[in-house]
Design a protein around this motif. Structure first.
Motif, PDB file in Angstrom:
ATOM      1  N   ALA A 137     -34.141 -28.867  -9.763  1.00 29.84           N
ATOM      2  CA  ALA A 137     -34.876 -27.693  -9.301  1.00 29.84           C
ATOM      3  C   ALA A 137     -33.983 -26.462  -9.323  1.00 29.84           C
ATOM      4  O   ALA A 137     -34.405 -25.374  -9.722  1.00 29.84           O
ATOM      5  CB  ALA A 137     -35.401 -27.930  -7.888  1.00 29.84           C
ATOM      6  N   LEU A 138     -32.737 -26.653  -8.927  1.00 31.97           N
ATOM      7  CA  LEU A 138     -31.779 -25.558  -8.925  1.00 31.97           C
ATOM      8  C   LEU A 138     -31.500 -25.098 -10.355  1.00 31.97           C
ATOM      9  O   LEU A 138     -31.489 -23.905 -10.655  1.00 31.97           O
ATOM     10  CB  LEU A 138     -30.482 -26.005  -8.247  1.00 31.97           C
ATOM     11  CG  LEU A 138     -29.336 -24.995  -8.215  1.00 31.97           C
ATOM     12  CD1 LEU A 138     -29.722 -23.742  -7.447  1.00 31.97           C
ATOM     13  CD2 LEU A 138     -28.100 -25.612  -7.568  1.00 31.97           C
ATOM     14  N   LYS A 139     -31.320 -26.065 -11.255  1.00 31.38           N
ATOM     15  CA  LYS A 139     -31.026 -25.736 -12.650  1.00 31.38           C
ATOM     16  C   LYS A 139     -32.197 -24.977 -13.287  1.00 31.38           C
ATOM     17  O   LYS A 139     -32.004 -24.006 -14.009  1.00 31.38           O
ATOM     18  CB  LYS A 139     -30.733 -27.010 -13.452  1.00 31.38           C
ATOM     19  CG  LYS A 139     -30.199 -26.710 -14.846  1.00 31.38           C
ATOM     20  CD  LYS A 139     -29.932 -27.968 -15.647  1.00 31.38           C
ATOM     21  CE  LYS A 139     -29.489 -27.622 -17.067  1.00 31.38           C
ATOM     22  NZ  LYS A 139     -30.528 -26.877 -17.821  1.00 31.38           N
ATOM     23  N   GLN A 140     -33.401 -25.408 -12.971  1.00 30.22           N
ATOM     24  CA  GLN A 140     -34.590 -24.728 -13.508  1.00 30.22           C
ATOM     25  C   GLN A 140     -34.598 -23.265 -13.112  1.00 30.22           C
ATOM     26  O   GLN A 140     -34.855 -22.388 -13.918  1.00 30.22           O
ATOM     27  CB  GLN A 140     -35.861 -25.396 -12.973  1.00 30.22           C
ATOM     28  CG  GLN A 140     -36.345 -26.518 -13.871  1.00 30.22           C
ATOM     29  CD  GLN A 140     -37.503 -27.275 -13.248  1.00 30.22           C
ATOM     30  OE1 GLN A 140     -37.967 -26.929 -12.158  1.00 30.22           O
ATOM     31  NE2 GLN A 140     -37.952 -28.305 -13.920  1.00 30.22           N
ATOM     32  N   GLU A 141     -34.305 -23.018 -11.825  1.00 29.99           N
ATOM     33  CA  GLU A 141     -34.297 -21.649 -11.320  1.00 29.99           C
ATOM     34  C   GLU A 141     -33.239 -20.823 -12.049  1.00 29.99           C
ATOM     35  O   GLU A 141     -33.479 -19.701 -12.461  1.00 29.99           O
ATOM     36  CB  GLU A 141     -34.009 -21.675  -9.807  1.00 29.99           C
ATOM     37  CG  GLU A 141     -34.207 -20.344  -9.112  1.00 29.99           C
ATOM     38  CD  GLU A 141     -35.656 -19.869  -9.083  1.00 29.99           C
ATOM     39  OE1 GLU A 141     -36.554 -20.695  -8.840  1.00 29.99           O
ATOM     40  OE2 GLU A 141     -35.873 -18.666  -9.320  1.00 29.99           O
ATOM     41  N   ILE A 142     -32.058 -21.412 -12.233  1.00 27.54           N
ATOM     42  CA  ILE A 142     -30.968 -20.699 -12.915  1.00 27.54           C
ATOM     43  C   ILE A 142     -31.327 -20.467 -14.382  1.00 27.54           C
ATOM     44  O   ILE A 142     -31.121 -19.385 -14.922  1.00 27.54           O
ATOM     45  CB  ILE A 142     -29.631 -21.466 -12.776  1.00 27.54           C
ATOM     46  CG1 ILE A 142     -29.207 -21.457 -11.302  1.00 27.54           C
ATOM     47  CG2 ILE A 142     -28.540 -20.846 -13.641  1.00 27.54           C
ATOM     48  CD1 ILE A 142     -27.996 -22.281 -10.969  1.00 27.54           C
ATOM     49  N   THR A 144     -34.200 -20.031 -15.646  1.00 27.73           N
ATOM     50  CA  THR A 144     -35.164 -18.935 -15.709  1.00 27.73           C
ATOM     51  C   THR A 144     -34.445 -17.597 -15.651  1.00 27.73           C
ATOM     52  O   THR A 144     -34.736 -16.686 -16.419  1.00 27.73           O
ATOM     53  CB  THR A 144     -36.136 -19.014 -14.505  1.00 27.73           C
ATOM     54  OG1 THR A 144     -36.557 -20.351 -14.366  1.00 27.73           O
ATOM     55  CG2 THR A 144     -37.324 -18.111 -14.701  1.00 27.73           C
ATOM     56  N   LEU A 145     -33.479 -17.515 -14.735  1.00 28.07           N
ATOM     57  CA  LEU A 145     -32.729 -16.266 -14.590  1.00 28.07           C
ATOM     58  C   LEU A 145     -31.942 -15.951 -15.856  1.00 28.07           C
ATOM     59  O   LEU A 145     -31.942 -14.830 -16.332  1.00 28.07           O
ATOM     60  CB  LEU A 145     -31.759 -16.355 -13.402  1.00 28.07           C
ATOM     61  CG  LEU A 145     -32.383 -16.457 -12.014  1.00 28.07           C
ATOM     62  CD1 LEU A 145     -31.300 -16.640 -10.973  1.00 28.07           C
ATOM     63  CD2 LEU A 145     -33.206 -15.218 -11.706  1.00 28.07           C
ATOM     64  N   VAL A 146     -31.278 -16.973 -16.409  1.00 31.61           N
ATOM     65  CA  VAL A 146     -30.460 -16.753 -17.603  1.00 31.61           C
ATOM     66  C   VAL A 146     -31.326 -16.327 -18.777  1.00 31.61           C
ATOM     67  O   VAL A 146     -30.985 -15.402 -19.504  1.00 31.61           O
ATOM     68  CB  VAL A 146     -29.632 -18.016 -17.952  1.00 31.61           C
ATOM     69  CG1 VAL A 146     -28.942 -17.844 -19.301  1.00 31.61           C
ATOM     70  CG2 VAL A 146     -28.590 -18.280 -16.880  1.00 31.61           C
ATOM     71  N   SER A 147     -32.483 -16.945 -18.928  1.00 27.24           N
ATOM     72  CA  SER A 147     -33.320 -16.570 -20.072  1.00 27.24           C
ATOM     73  C   SER A 147     -33.883 -15.161 -19.871  1.00 27.24           C
ATOM     74  O   SER A 147     -33.977 -14.395 -20.815  1.00 27.24           O
ATOM     75  CB  SER A 147     -34.434 -17.589 -20.306  1.00 27.24           C
ATOM     76  OG  SER A 147     -35.365 -17.540 -19.263  1.00 27.24           O
ATOM     77  N   ASP A 148     -34.192 -14.810 -18.632  1.00 29.42           N
ATOM     78  CA  ASP A 148     -34.624 -13.427 -18.353  1.00 29.42           C
ATOM     79  C   ASP A 148     -33.546 -12.451 -18.780  1.00 29.42           C
ATOM     80  O   ASP A 148     -33.795 -11.449 -19.409  1.00 29.42           O
ATOM     81  CB  ASP A 148     -34.846 -13.214 -16.843  1.00 29.42           C
ATOM     82  CG  ASP A 148     -36.182 -13.786 -16.403  1.00 29.42           C
ATOM     83  OD1 ASP A 148     -36.929 -14.264 -17.279  1.00 29.42           O
ATOM     84  OD2 ASP A 148     -36.461 -13.768 -15.196  1.00 29.42           O
TER      85      ASP A 148
END
Ligand SMILES: [Zn+2]
Length: 179
Positions: A137-142, A144-148
């Motif tokens: 879950a943490l990796k998914q959130e990160i 998302t941020l990196v791709s943004d």
């Protein structure tokens, strides 16, 4: 308001002006003549926070401040950023004019602001607040941020998450993979 220098109980107002949400008064102690400033703020009706377990707790600005400060610890943010953030959130909460506000609403408000300010602080806050139960879950959130960020939609106020050269490198890698 006692004089902060000698503790005398009386002072005279030498200047008074409106600031954002209150009144700033310049005062002079009637005993030692020292000058000091007081801020008068409207004290809204008390506001209660509905916690996850349905318990009510009076809104506590310091608690909000501590949470944000912890998330922003050692981040290169300008001085006063944390206080300003807490001020904004507090003001917005009172503007809602409600007697009770779920803690999740406050948490979301903090997250939203941290997200546009500093991803590291955001992730730190989110990991406590959202209680990421596993690393996925943490990796998914990160992710998302990196791709943004690599899509160059990063707000200019946002501190870079990755070093510029790393971003450049990953952009090149993407270009290569497209060929
Ligand atoms: Zn004094």
């Amino acid at each position: 308001m006692n004089c902060p220098y000698c503790g005398y109980h009386d002072s005279k107002v030498i200047d008074s002006r409106s600031v954002n949400d209150g009144i700033r008064r310049r005062r002079q102690c009637l005993s030692c003549n020292s000058r000091f400033t007081t801020y008068e703020r409207l004290q809204p009706a008390s506001l209660f926070v509905i916690k996850k377990d349905e318990r009510r707790e009076e809104f506590n600005r310091n608690k909000l401040l501590t949470g944000i400060r912890k998330a922003c610890e050692k981040r290169p943010l300008p001085t006063g950023t944390v206080d300003k953030l807490a001020d904004e959130i507090e003001a917005e909460l009172y503007r809602m004019g409600k007697a009770e506000i779920p803690s999740s609403v406050i948490g979301d408000m903090v997250m939203e602001r941290l997200k546009s300010l500093d991803y590291i602080a955001y992730i730190r806050f989110a990991s406590v607040y959202r209680e990421f139960t596993d690393i996925t879950a943490l990796k998914q959130e990160i992710d998302t941020l990196v791709s943004d960020e690599t899509e160059a939609s990063r707000p200019t106020t946002q501190l870079p998450l990755l070093h510029a050269e790393k971003l450049g490198a990953s952009a090149k890698a993407r270009q290569r993979s497209r060929k």
